[in-house]
Design an enzyme around this catalytic site. Structure first.
Site, PDB file in Angstrom:
ATOM      1  N   GLU A 188      28.102  20.641  -9.807  1.00 33.67           N
ATOM      2  CA  GLU A 188      27.827  22.021 -10.208  1.00 33.67           C
ATOM      3  C   GLU A 188      28.448  22.203 -11.586  1.00 33.67           C
ATOM      4  O   GLU A 188      29.680  22.209 -11.725  1.00 33.67           O
ATOM      5  CB  GLU A 188      28.414  23.032  -9.220  1.00 33.67           C
ATOM      6  N   CYS A 222      30.876  30.108 -14.282  1.00 31.92           N
ATOM      7  CA  CYS A 222      29.632  29.450 -14.688  1.00 31.92           C
ATOM      8  C   CYS A 222      28.451  30.395 -14.622  1.00 31.92           C
ATOM      9  O   CYS A 222      27.429  30.179 -15.283  1.00 31.92           O
ATOM     10  CB  CYS A 222      29.374  28.210 -13.829  1.00 31.92           C
TER      11      CYS A 222
END
Length: 309
Positions: A188, A222
């Protein structure tokens, strides 16, 4: 791995239950180690504890055998554990990301070796100690260290899969290392998330979302809002609303009263943001607002509103 999935799930639920009594202690550790304001740190740990419900049921279902009927025959897809999974967790969510990476591996019957970020080692170790208290001995272990330690984990022939949340550059290096043996990967990585505001939008809500999701966790997520595209006809009105909300924010020591934005996690991260803002202004952006920051030492960056050309 010899235990049925139902037994693994039961143990993991007990492990998360063992975390619950130290929820506030973990939240305080997050604030100390990486600067997250207390309310956001507590929310992170509480959300992680909440994974023991429907989310864990979903993980169990994903690991169940699947029967595929056919003409005169039946096929069954069986998911066997790989062995040992290395989990490399990030500093921006030092509790929240650990279960998202580690629990699916544990449910599947794997052992996990976790390396928390070297920026938040105490928080990671504290969480894993509580979680591991309900698991068989050695199934969940912690190693501490920087990128060199992570690299050794990735390179090890005794590691059968790597799960990492972090930067795109680090993800590329891990993928390159794993390619030679086709070692399994879950990555990720960083994002560059836009928000789009059209003329028929609820501008008050859109402005609140833009500010809130840009500044949550000091913008170190993020999935933060990292740029906003606005329909020209409402641009001026939207910017006015954003500036007004930005002026309500206060940068400072996370535990001080009224502070909504703490320091950046490190000097390096602070310089990254400074460079991005300076580059934007050099390329035509206009600074609409800049907040005050505490005097003296600290990785503080002002709440800043830029308007593109």
């Amino acid at each position: 791995s010899d235990l049925p999935i139902a037994d693994r799930i039961s143990m993991i639920r007990k492990g998360i239950t063992a975390v619950e009594p130290i929820t506030q202690k973990l939240a305080d550790s997050i604030t100390r180690e990486m600067g997250k304001v207390p309310a956001e740190a507590l929310e992170e740990v509480t959300d992680a504890n909440g994974l023991k419900g429907e989310w864990l049921d979903m993980v169990a279902k994903a690991n169940a055998d699947v029967k595929l009927p056919g003409d005169g025959a039946e096929s069954v897809i069986v998911r066997d554990p790989l062995g040992v999974v290395a989990v490399i967790s990030p500093w921006n969510y030092p509790v929240g990301e650990i279960p998202l990476l580690a629990l699916p591996a544990l449910v599947a019957g794997n052992a996990v070796i976790l390396k928390p970020s070297e920026v938040t080692p105490v928080t990671g170790a504290m969480y894993c100690e509580a979680l591991a208290s309900a698991l068989p001995e050695g199934v969940l272990q912690v190693v501490q260290g920087d990128g060199d330690v992570g690299s050794q984990l990735v390179d090890s022939k005794d590691i059968h899969m790597v799960a990492m949340t972090g930067s795109t550059n680090t993800g590329k290096r891990i993928m390159e290392k794993c390619a030679g043996s086709l070692k399994r990967l879950v990555l990720e990585l960083g994002g560059k998330d836009p928000m789009v505001v059209f003329a028929d939008a609820d501008l008050d809500k859109a402005a609140a979302d833009a500010v809130g999701n840009s500044l949550y966790n000091q913008g170190q997520s993020c999935c933060s809002v990292e740029r906003v595209y606005i329909e020209e006809s409402v641009k001026a009105e939207f910017e006015k609303k954003v500036v007004a909300l930005a002026k309500e924010q206060k940068v400072g020591v996370p535990t001080d009263e009224g502070v909504t934005v703490g320091p950046m996690v490190s000097e390096m991260q602070l310089q990254n943001v400074k460079t991005q803002v300076e580059d934007s202004i050099a390329n035509g952006a206009t600074k609409l607002y800049e907040s005050e920051i505490p005097a003296g030492a600290g990785n503080y960056f002002p709440v800043t509103v830029l308007s593109g050309p």
